[in-house]
Motif scaffolding. Structure first.
Motif, PDB file in Angstrom:
ATOM      1  N   LYS A   3     -11.518 -46.509  22.549  1.00  0.00           N
ATOM      2  CA  LYS A   3     -11.731 -47.923  22.201  1.00  0.00           C
ATOM      3  C   LYS A   3     -10.474 -48.480  21.546  1.00  0.00           C
ATOM      4  O   LYS A   3      -9.758 -47.785  20.829  1.00  0.00           O
ATOM      5  N   CYS A   4     -10.235 -49.763  21.763  1.00  0.00           N
ATOM      6  CA  CYS A   4      -9.101 -50.453  21.141  1.00  0.00           C
ATOM      7  C   CYS A   4      -9.449 -50.735  19.673  1.00  0.00           C
ATOM      8  O   CYS A   4     -10.481 -51.331  19.377  1.00  0.00           O
ATOM      9  N   ILE A   6      -7.874 -52.760  17.544  1.00  0.00           N
ATOM     10  CA  ILE A   6      -7.798 -54.196  17.248  1.00  0.00           C
ATOM     11  C   ILE A   6      -9.065 -54.898  17.721  1.00  0.00           C
ATOM     12  O   ILE A   6      -9.637 -55.724  17.008  1.00  0.00           O
ATOM     13  N   HIS A   7      -9.520 -54.577  18.918  1.00  0.00           N
ATOM     14  CA  HIS A   7     -10.738 -55.201  19.440  1.00  0.00           C
ATOM     15  C   HIS A   7     -11.949 -54.800  18.603  1.00  0.00           C
ATOM     16  O   HIS A   7     -12.830 -55.622  18.332  1.00  0.00           O
ATOM     17  N   SER A   8     -12.007 -53.548  18.173  1.00  0.00           N
ATOM     18  CA  SER A   8     -13.125 -53.085  17.353  1.00  0.00           C
ATOM     19  C   SER A   8     -13.168 -53.781  15.995  1.00  0.00           C
ATOM     20  O   SER A   8     -14.237 -54.099  15.489  1.00  0.00           O
ATOM     21  N   LEU A   9     -11.988 -54.037  15.406  1.00  0.00           N
ATOM     22  CA  LEU A   9     -11.929 -54.651  14.075  1.00  0.00           C
ATOM     23  C   LEU A   9     -12.045 -56.172  14.094  1.00  0.00           C
ATOM     24  O   LEU A   9     -12.649 -56.757  13.205  1.00  0.00           O
ATOM     25  N   PRO A  15      -2.981 -57.571  23.412  1.00  0.00           N
ATOM     26  CA  PRO A  15      -2.261 -57.662  24.684  1.00  0.00           C
ATOM     27  C   PRO A  15      -2.333 -56.382  25.504  1.00  0.00           C
ATOM     28  O   PRO A  15      -2.204 -56.402  26.710  1.00  0.00           O
ATOM     29  N   GLY A  16      -2.554 -55.254  24.845  1.00  0.00           N
ATOM     30  CA  GLY A  16      -2.590 -53.979  25.552  1.00  0.00           C
ATOM     31  C   GLY A  16      -3.980 -53.521  25.949  1.00  0.00           C
ATOM     32  O   GLY A  16      -4.128 -52.478  26.579  1.00  0.00           O
ATOM     33  N   CYS A  17      -5.011 -54.282  25.571  1.00  0.00           N
ATOM     34  CA  CYS A  17      -6.376 -53.880  25.928  1.00  0.00           C
ATOM     35  C   CYS A  17      -6.484 -53.717  27.445  1.00  0.00           C
ATOM     36  O   CYS A  17      -6.087 -54.599  28.195  1.00  0.00           O
TER      37      CYS A  17
END
Length: 95
Positions: A3-4, A6-9, A15-17
């Protein structure tokens, strides 16, 4: 797939997701799916391939010129700016 962070938080897509899934798809020959996971891959791959290619060229006069172009600050800054713009566009348009 991991899991990313940044996306989780934050709930925002960095940009890298999708890059891990994109690389996985590309390694299995599914290039269209790889691009669909992260459109920025279209800009990243040629840049990374150019950096790798320049490092493989024997040290000649032309290589120094290519290193200045490919690894120079202008192209690196342009890439970072595009990376940041992709972050904003990706989250505004939900791409």
């Amino acid at each position: 797939m991991p899991k990313c962070v940044i996306h989780s938080l934050t709930g925002l897509q960095c940009p890298g997701c999708g890059i891990t899934r994109a690389i996985h798809a590309a390694l299995h020959g599914n290039f269209l799916q790889a691009i669909a996971y992260n459109y920025f891959l279209l800009l990243s791959l040629p840049y990374l391939m150019a950096v790798a290619a320049v490092s493989l060229i024997p040290p000649l006069k032309r290589r120094r010129r290519l290193v200045r172009i490919v690894a120079g600050p202008e192209l690196a800054v342009t890439y970072v700016v595009l990376f940041c713009v992709w972050f904003v566009v990706r989250n505004l348009l939900h791409v």
